[in-house]
Design an enzyme around this catalytic site. Structure first.
Site, short mmCIF file in Angstrom:
data_model
loop_
_atom_site.label_atom_id
_atom_site.label_comp_id
_atom_site.label_asym_id
_atom_site.label_seq_id
_atom_site.Cartn_x
_atom_site.Cartn_y
_atom_site.Cartn_z
N SER A 54 42.29 45.69 45.22
CA SER A 54 41.50 44.67 44.53
C SER A 54 42.32 43.70 43.67
CB SER A 54 40.43 45.32 43.65
OG SER A 54 39.38 45.83 44.45
N LYS A 90 41.85 40.14 44.43
CA LYS A 90 40.74 39.37 43.87
C LYS A 90 41.22 38.33 42.87
CE LYS A 90 36.92 42.72 44.36
NZ LYS A 90 37.44 44.08 44.53
N SER A 150 35.15 44.59 39.20
CA SER A 150 35.80 44.50 40.51
C SER A 150 34.79 44.62 41.64
CB SER A 150 36.89 45.57 40.65
OG SER A 150 37.76 45.28 41.72
#
Length: 388
Positions: free
Chosen positions: A32, A35, A92
């Protein structure tokens, strides 16, 4: 420094100077942490007016079904861009990330292409590659895996640090989101979204996380999958110096924060952001620049802005080398306007360079033909006698 991580790096946030690195150029799954690019592109769309914080976004079937962190949205449910961004940056949330990506680019795959284009624009390594907005693997995506984009999402530790550098440089307001320890997605929700970043300074009074809370830390992005291990891009500011750290593929969730603390401590304990040259300052080796065809034959120059360099604490003044040079003669012709760039100054320290423009400190008007004529005669005789 001994770290339980497959790769790590530490940079200073205003200059990008690398203060520590370990295996920083091996491409690894970032999970993640990818991101951060999704955050960057969404904030870029907001800044350009293509998107607004208050706009409502409708959740697609895919966004509602994406696996992993999140599980906040139902198909057809609407949420504001701000709420989705909070879910992505605090929790997240994969569903919120996909919803935002689809709103910006139509499809997640088109958004991933934008991510790759921006990676090239930022100067990330050739290995940097995105296949989705979340950092999930192709196997995790199953039927939603991209058709045109091949491979897996990969970043080096240096890539992740550079991506964080650009977010903070271009969209620093992201830290207003990432520093939030917890927040409800909807007011009616029974429990809040809890930030996966245990190191937030805001956790200093949290009974369970206060041992991880790090003074000055307000971001930036965690990531974990089976393939990636536990990763973290952190950023903290102390005494006017902001550092960005990356650790990748640590063995456990607590370990990624303990290893990050080691890296950040190394930076704050050993380095300081030192202003070597102030704004509007004279450089001893080039206080004036000669010009042609002006009422004056030279003009004083000063620095356009300050130069700061990250240096070892206690570095001596003579370790900073300052050199200056004028621009080409074709640009040194009156009229000259105050603020016009007439040269550059370069500060070098321990292999690191910072450059600043030297600008005119005053206007210089073009001289009349009469003045220039008699100056030419004077110069002729000066040269004649000097040469005799």
């Amino acid at each position: 420094m001994k770290l339980e991580a497959k790769a790590a790096i530490l940079i200073e946030a205003s200059t990008g100077q690398v203060l520590y690195e370990y295996n920083a150029d091996e491409a690894l799954p970032p999970a993640s942490m990818s991101k951060m690019m999704t955050e960057y592109l969404v904030m870029e769309a907001i800044k350009s007016g293509k998107l607004s914080w208050d706009e409502m976004v409708t959740t697609s079937k895919y966004a509602s079904e994406v696996i992993g962190s999140g599980d906040l949205l139902a198909e057809g449910e609407q949420a504001s861009v701000r709420s989705l961004f909070e879910a992505m940056s605090i929790y997240s949330a994969n569903d919120a990330s996909v919803a935002l990506a689809e709103r910006v680019a139509g499809t997640e795959e088109n958004f991933a292409k934008m991510m790759n284009d921006k990676a090239r624009e930022m100067g990330l390594s050739p290995q940097a590659h995105f296949i989705n907005a979340t950092g999930l693997s192709r196997a995790d995506l199953k039927q939603y895996a991209p058709k045109e984009l091949q491979g897996e999402t990969l970043l080096t530790a240096r890539d992740a640090a550079l991506l964080a550098y650009y977010i903070i440089k271009d969209h620093k307001e992201v830290l207003e989101f990432t520093k939030i320890p917890q927040k409800k997605f909807r007011e009616k929700d029974a429990s809040p979204m809890v930030n996966w970043n245990w190191m937030l300074e805001g956790n200093k009074d949290n009974l369970y996380l206060k041992s991880y809370a790090y003074p000055g830390l307000d971001g930036l992005k965690t990531g974990s999958t089976k393939e990636a291990g536990y990763c973290f891009t952190g950023t903290a500011e102390r005494n006017g110096m902001r550092l960005i750290s990356v650790v990748m593929n640590t063995p456990s969730e607590p370990k990624r924060f303990r290893e990050t603390a080691k890296v950040l401590n190394y930076g704050f304990d050993n380095f300081e952001l030192k202003q070597v040259v102030s704004a509007n300052a004279e450089i001893d080796s080039l206080k004036t620049v000669n010009i042609k065809k002006g009422v004056l034959t030279s003009v004083p120059v000063v620095t356009e802005k300050p130069i700061s360099i990250v240096a070892k604490k206690g570095a001596a003044a003579e370790e900073f080398k300052i050199a200056a040079a004028p621009v080409g003669e074709e640009s040194l012709v009156a009229p000259i306007k105050k603020g016009q760039v007439l040269g550059t100054a370069k500060v070098t320290y321990n292999g690191t360079e910072q450059t600043v423009n030297l600008i005119a400190a005053q206007d210089v008007e073009k001289g009349s033909w009469f003045r220039l004529f008699f100056r030419a005669i004077k110069d002729f005789f000066v040269d004649l006698f000097n040469g005799s």
